[in-house]
Write an enzyme that holds these catalytic residues in place. Structure first.
Site, PDB file in Angstrom:
ATOM      1  N   CYS A   3      -6.471  -2.048   7.028  1.00 26.27           N
ATOM      2  CA  CYS A   3      -7.475  -1.091   6.759  1.00 26.27           C
ATOM      3  C   CYS A   3      -8.738  -1.714   6.339  1.00 26.27           C
ATOM      4  CB  CYS A   3      -6.971  -0.093   5.868  1.00 26.27           C
ATOM      5  SG  CYS A   3      -6.561  -0.608   4.337  1.00 26.27           S
ATOM      6  N   CYS A  14       0.825  -1.149   0.014  1.00 30.29           N
ATOM      7  CA  CYS A  14       0.120   0.025   0.145  1.00 30.29           C
ATOM      8  C   CYS A  14       0.947   1.365  -0.092  1.00 30.29           C
ATOM      9  CB  CYS A  14      -0.974  -0.058   1.298  1.00 30.29           C
ATOM     10  SG  CYS A  14      -1.994   1.388   1.243  1.00 30.29           S
TER      11      CYS A  14
END
Length: 375
Positions: free
Chosen positions: A204, A108
């Protein structure tokens, strides 16, 4: 000294990645105080199903907006969910399907925060971006180096090891010189909405739900046997993807005849036979490795490996630095440790350091046992 602490020309436009957390909030405030032209950007990287209660994106956006309103800066929003799915999540699923344990935060950072976000910010006319990561940047000899954050409890260089020097050169890390209590104190002093907000934990896109429940939405479970080191079948697992090396919880083993009361740990995965191999004891010999093989190496800046290098490494986040010798081989990279390492896990990252400088790292392909006779 980090460039983030230097006085800034007033014409420099910086867009801060605002997560709705205290670290990015204080980063924006500090840059504003240093004289930069500051704007914020909130990125949405995951499209949750309608009505879900797992994702905190709405609350995080509201917090980011409240902070920007408080300090008087504009907040942009951007949706990188498609990029996240293609460049992070599909790889995450493929790794689990292959029986490995990936770290999506590293991808990410490389693909979204320091690529998609950086490109978008530059398109908006920014000169630089900034994030709330606990790392430092040092410009030396015409290149930007990645240094550990000064707070040893919060240093995030492990997660940023795959970000290149060219991207670092366009990034400021205002809280990298601070310790977490200082950051919270600054936020409270300026009455920022995020001052007492808890740090986010976990992946997340999973939120607070059980990891196994999330994973089985995307990958079919493949149950198989659980075996002891001697080959005795002592239980069943629901799928190798739900287990990682060194894991103790959730094995469902207990009350075995002639077994001691010591807890059971995952020692290995036999992918060919779909078998989970377990043993008793936190210091079971099978849990330790003297070396590892790594691939997909990303260096922050070029590293000369024409001869073996004596470095330190981490095979997991927040591990203390472990002395090792790194060499390039025909199969990739091999790191040999001075002290055997526990629970070296294929799919996770090994990150290399020279003192406080994070050089880069790669994906662990294979752990080499520290004793003869292990499968």
């Amino acid at each position: 000294m980090s460039v983030a602490t230097l006085s800034a020309p007033e014409k420099t436009r910086v867009i801060v990645g605002m997560s709705g957390g205290v670290d990015s909030s204080v980063s924006a405030l500090l840059l504003l105080e240093q004289g930069y032209q500051v704007e914020g950007l909130f990125m949405k990287n995951w499209e949750e199903d309608d009505g879900t209660e797992y994702c905190t994106a709405k609350e995080d956006l509201a917090d980011a907006q409240a902070v920007c309103d408080r300090i008087g800066i504009k907040l942009h929003t951007a949706n990188f969910a498609a990029e996240y799915w293609d460049n992070v999540f599909e790889h995450f699923l493929a790794e689990y399907k292959a029986g490995r344990t990936p770290n999506p935060d590293i991808l990410c950072n490389r693909e979204i925060k320091f690529k998609a976000f950086l490109d978008y910010a530059l398109m908006l006319g920014a000169d630089l971006i900034a994030t709330g990561h606990y790392v430092r940047r040092r410009d030396r000899d015409g290149r930007s180096e990645l240094l550990k954050g000064l707070d040893p409890n919060k240093d995030q260089s492990y997660f940023l090891h795959a970000v290149g020097g060219e991207q670092l050169a366009k990034t400021l890390f205002p809280v990298g010189e601070l310790e977490k209590p200082e950051v919270r104190a600054i936020a409270e002093k300026h009455s920022l909405a995020t001052a007492k907000k808890k740090d986010s934990t976990g992946i997340c896109f999973i939120g607070e739900r059980r990891f196994s429940d999330f994973l089985k939405q995307y990958l079919p479970a493949q149950p198989g046997n659980i075996e002891a080191v001697d080959g005795e079948v002592i239980g069943r697992h629901h799928g190798l993807m739900y287990h990682t090396i060194g894991q103790r919880q959730g094995l469902g083993i207990g009350g075995l005849k002639d077994a001691s009361d010591e807890p059971w740990y995952v020692l290995s995965k036999d992918l060919q036979r779909n078998v989970l191999i377990v043993g008793q004891g936190n210091d079971h010999p099978w849990l330790f490795s003297r070396a590892l093989l790594a691939s997909e190496i990303y260096w922050v800046n070029p590293v000369d490996l024409s001869a073996p290098l004596k470095l330190t490494a981490k095979v997991r986040y927040r591990q203390s630095d472990q002395a090792c010798t790194l060499e390039q081989t025909s199969d990739g990279y091999r790191a040999v440790f001075e002290v055997p390492q526990r629970a070296v896990t294929p799919g996770q990252s090994v990150v290399f350091y020279d003192g406080e400088v994070c050089l880069g790292g790669g994906v662990i392909e294979q752990a080499e046992p520290w004793f003869e006779g292990r499968a």
